[in-house]
Motif scaffolding. Sequence first.
Motif, PDB file in Angstrom:
ATOM      1  N   CYS A   1       0.821  -1.237   0.148  1.00 27.30           N
ATOM      2  CA  CYS A   1      -0.142   0.072   0.129  1.00 27.30           C
ATOM      3  C   CYS A   1       0.662   1.391  -0.057  1.00 27.30           C
ATOM      4  N   SER A   2       2.280   1.089  -0.001  1.00 29.38           N
ATOM      5  CA  SER A   2       3.141   2.417   0.046  1.00 29.38           C
ATOM      6  C   SER A   2       3.814   2.607  -1.337  1.00 29.38           C
TER       7      SER A   2
ATOM      8  N   ASP B   1     -13.001  15.183   6.478  1.00 31.13           N
ATOM      9  CA  ASP B   1     -14.003  15.872   5.359  1.00 31.13           C
ATOM     10  C   ASP B   1     -14.921  14.877   4.850  1.00 31.13           C
ATOM     11  N   TYR B   2     -14.626  13.501   4.798  1.00 26.70           N
ATOM     12  CA  TYR B   2     -15.425  12.622   3.912  1.00 26.70           C
ATOM     13  C   TYR B   2     -15.129  11.161   4.847  1.00 26.70           C
ATOM     14  N   PRO B   3     -16.312  10.596   4.923  1.00 24.53           N
ATOM     15  CA  PRO B   3     -16.206   9.186   5.827  1.00 24.53           C
ATOM     16  C   PRO B   3     -15.165   8.184   5.138  1.00 24.53           C
ATOM     17  N   CYS B   4     -14.410   7.648   6.327  1.00 26.83           N
ATOM     18  CA  CYS B   4     -13.425   6.694   5.918  1.00 26.83           C
ATOM     19  C   CYS B   4     -13.314   5.579   7.084  1.00 26.83           C
ATOM     20  N   ARG B   5     -14.058   4.417   7.302  1.00 25.02           N
ATOM     21  CA  ARG B   5     -13.962   3.731   8.160  1.00 25.02           C
ATOM     22  C   ARG B   5     -12.857   3.263   8.766  1.00 25.02           C
ATOM     23  N   ALA B   6     -11.822   2.867   7.871  1.00 32.46           N
ATOM     24  CA  ALA B   6     -10.384   2.497   8.052  1.00 32.46           C
ATOM     25  C   ALA B   6      -9.667   3.480   8.960  1.00 32.46           C
ATOM     26  N   TYR B   7     -10.093   4.626   8.605  1.00 31.53           N
ATOM     27  CA  TYR B   7      -9.243   5.875   9.294  1.00 31.53           C
ATOM     28  C   TYR B   7      -9.780   5.972  10.387  1.00 31.53           C
TER      29      TYR B   7
ATOM     30  N   PRO C   1      -2.706   8.921  -2.259  1.00 26.79           N
ATOM     31  CA  PRO C   1      -2.869  10.317  -1.525  1.00 26.79           C
ATOM     32  C   PRO C   1      -3.903  10.379  -0.952  1.00 26.79           C
ATOM     33  N   GLY C   2      -4.108  11.322   0.048  1.00 29.20           N
ATOM     34  CA  GLY C   2      -4.900  11.468   0.760  1.00 29.20           C
ATOM     35  C   GLY C   2      -5.065  10.945   2.400  1.00 29.20           C
ATOM     36  N   PRO C   3      -5.499  11.434   3.208  1.00 29.12           N
ATOM     37  CA  PRO C   3      -5.537  10.924   4.680  1.00 29.12           C
ATOM     38  C   PRO C   3      -6.166   9.509   4.856  1.00 29.12           C
ATOM     39  N   CYS C   4      -6.777   9.180   3.807  1.00 34.34           N
ATOM     40  CA  CYS C   4      -7.511   7.840   4.163  1.00 34.34           C
ATOM     41  C   CYS C   4      -6.974   6.662   3.238  1.00 34.34           C
ATOM     42  N   ASN C   5      -6.421   6.916   2.159  1.00 33.63           N
ATOM     43  CA  ASN C   5      -6.353   5.812   0.905  1.00 33.63           C
ATOM     44  C   ASN C   5      -5.500   4.698   1.443  1.00 33.63           C
ATOM     45  N   ASP C   6      -4.208   5.263   2.053  1.00 33.87           N
ATOM     46  CA  ASP C   6      -3.319   3.991   2.466  1.00 33.87           C
ATOM     47  C   ASP C   6      -3.801   3.277   3.602  1.00 33.87           C
ATOM     48  N   VAL C   7      -4.556   3.773   4.463  1.00 39.89           N
ATOM     49  CA  VAL C   7      -5.083   3.248   5.595  1.00 39.89           C
ATOM     50  C   VAL C   7      -6.091   2.272   4.948  1.00 39.89           C
ATOM     51  N   GLN C   8      -6.870   2.694   4.259  1.00 44.73           N
ATOM     52  CA  GLN C   8      -7.910   2.016   3.542  1.00 44.73           C
ATOM     53  C   GLN C   8      -7.379   0.778   2.965  1.00 44.73           C
ATOM     54  N   CYS C   9      -6.317   0.804   2.170  1.00 47.15           N
ATOM     55  CA  CYS C   9      -5.695  -0.005   1.461  1.00 47.15           C
ATOM     56  C   CYS C   9      -5.143  -1.352   2.368  1.00 47.15           C
ATOM     57  N   VAL C  10      -4.268  -0.835   3.526  1.00 44.38           N
ATOM     58  CA  VAL C  10      -4.046  -1.745   4.348  1.00 44.38           C
ATOM     59  C   VAL C  10      -4.995  -2.668   5.121  1.00 44.38           C
ATOM     60  N   PHE C  11      -5.841  -1.763   5.522  1.00 48.34           N
ATOM     61  CA  PHE C  11      -7.234  -2.238   6.135  1.00 48.34           C
ATOM     62  C   PHE C  11      -7.886  -3.557   5.268  1.00 48.34           C
TER      63      PHE C  11
END
Length: 142
Positions: A47-48, A115-121, A53-63
């Motif tokens: 995932c790296s 600013d947008y929902p992200c369950r993983a974050y 980009p963004g505050p959620c996408n990498d965490v979402q990917c790992v989850f």
Amino acid sequence: MNNNFYVFQYVNGDFLTQERSRGATLKPISACCDIPELGDPKHLTECSNPKLPGPCNDVQCVFEKSGFLIDKNTLNKEIYRAHLRKWLEGHKGWEDAIEKAIKDCVDKDLRQYLDYPCRAYDVFTCTGIAMLKKCPKEAWNC
């Protein structure tokens, strides 16, 4: 006219043997607790590269790769709880922190309000905060 400024600092010769006293700091308190990596190195690498980009996408990917999500908005509570307890086997001293993370972040559905929902974050941030609140003395570095 010479506009050069020189700063000299006096260093006590005993500074290596003296315990350094740390002054006040306004850095985030999260920097004070050395929380070991919670993620699987394989999934973190996947995932790296490239960094998403963004505050959620990498965490979402790992989850997602770790099986922590049933879908983008639903935590697989059993899998995440089992992961945290398995992680604990190799990280003695973090029992209180993991139990707080499970109680606060798995057993409850908290929002961290990006600013947008992200369950993983939401879950990842909650886990970090819970672990920080129960940081073992040995991991505290401020």
